[in-house]
Design a protein around this motif. Structure first.
Motif, short mmCIF file in Angstrom:
data_model
loop_
_atom_site.label_atom_id
_atom_site.label_comp_id
_atom_site.label_asym_id
_atom_site.label_seq_id
_atom_site.Cartn_x
_atom_site.Cartn_y
_atom_site.Cartn_z
N ARG A 43 30.29 43.79 64.78
CA ARG A 43 30.81 43.40 63.47
C ARG A 43 30.02 42.24 62.90
O ARG A 43 29.76 42.19 61.69
N LEU A 44 29.63 41.30 63.75
CA LEU A 44 28.82 40.18 63.27
C LEU A 44 27.46 40.66 62.77
O LEU A 44 26.96 40.21 61.74
N ASP A 45 26.86 41.60 63.49
CA ASP A 45 25.57 42.16 63.06
C ASP A 45 25.72 42.88 61.72
O ASP A 45 24.87 42.73 60.83
N ASP A 46 26.79 43.66 61.57
CA ASP A 46 27.02 44.35 60.29
C ASP A 46 27.21 43.36 59.16
O ASP A 46 26.69 43.55 58.05
N THR A 47 27.94 42.28 59.42
CA THR A 47 28.17 41.27 58.39
C THR A 47 26.86 40.59 58.01
O THR A 47 26.60 40.38 56.81
N ALA A 51 37.43 35.41 76.29
CA ALA A 51 36.83 34.27 75.60
C ALA A 51 35.68 33.67 76.40
O ALA A 51 34.72 33.16 75.84
N ALA A 52 35.75 33.74 77.73
CA ALA A 52 34.72 33.16 78.58
C ALA A 52 33.49 34.06 78.71
O ALA A 52 32.40 33.57 79.01
N SER A 53 33.66 35.36 78.47
CA SER A 53 32.52 36.26 78.65
C SER A 53 31.52 36.07 77.51
O SER A 53 31.90 35.89 76.36
N PRO A 54 30.22 36.10 77.83
CA PRO A 54 29.21 35.88 76.79
C PRO A 54 29.09 37.06 75.82
O PRO A 54 28.68 36.89 74.69
N HIS A 55 29.48 38.25 76.24
CA HIS A 55 29.40 39.43 75.39
C HIS A 55 30.78 40.08 75.33
O HIS A 55 31.15 40.86 76.22
N PRO A 56 31.56 39.80 74.28
CA PRO A 56 32.89 40.39 74.19
C PRO A 56 32.81 41.92 74.12
O PRO A 56 31.90 42.48 73.52
N ALA A 57 33.78 42.55 74.72
CA ALA A 57 33.79 44.01 74.79
C ALA A 57 34.50 44.66 73.61
O ALA A 57 34.58 45.87 73.54
#
Length: 119
Positions: free
Chosen positions: A52-56, A40-46
């Motif tokens: 998925r957000l880009d696809d949406t 949750a703290a990392s700026p870029h989740p692995a």
């Protein structure tokens, strides 16, 4: 007295084993919580959330483009059906059909059929 001491030592052994199991489970849960916090703290989740957000977002933009294309003539997309363009069988002055199944008569209820059979 010896049997009571033996029973007491068995109970203590069982409690010790259970306490060790609980400590192991607690450590496992603690590690899971830590990994969730780090994720949750990392700026870029692995886990691919960004993908998925880009696809949406891409899908939403395509849907918006299709919806905007409805108002613009000449664009490929869905177009509303107007009564004047409905087809050769339907005249524009026709209204809704009052009886959609005119060839079907009224069907009797099962209770009515049972009354007819017993009479």
């Amino acid at each position: 007295m010896a049997s009571q001491l033996n029973t007491l030592s068995e109970v203590l052994e069982t409690l010790t084993v259970r306490l060790l199991e609980l400590e192991e489970r607690l450590e496992t849960h603690h590690q899971e919580v830590q990994s969730w916090r780090e994720l949750a703290a990392s700026p870029h989740p692995a886990d691919g959330t960004d993908l998925r957000l880009d696809d949406t977002e891409e899908r939403l933009s395509r849907v918006e483009a299709l919806l905007q294309g409805l108002d613009e003539p000449g664009r490929r997309g869905l177009s509303p059906v107007h009564p004047c363009h409905a087809g050769p069988d339907m005249q524009p002055e026709q209204g809704p059909i009052d009886d959609p199944f005119p060839e079907d008569g009224e069907q009797p209820f099962m209770d009515d059929l049972a009354d007819q059979l017993t009479a």
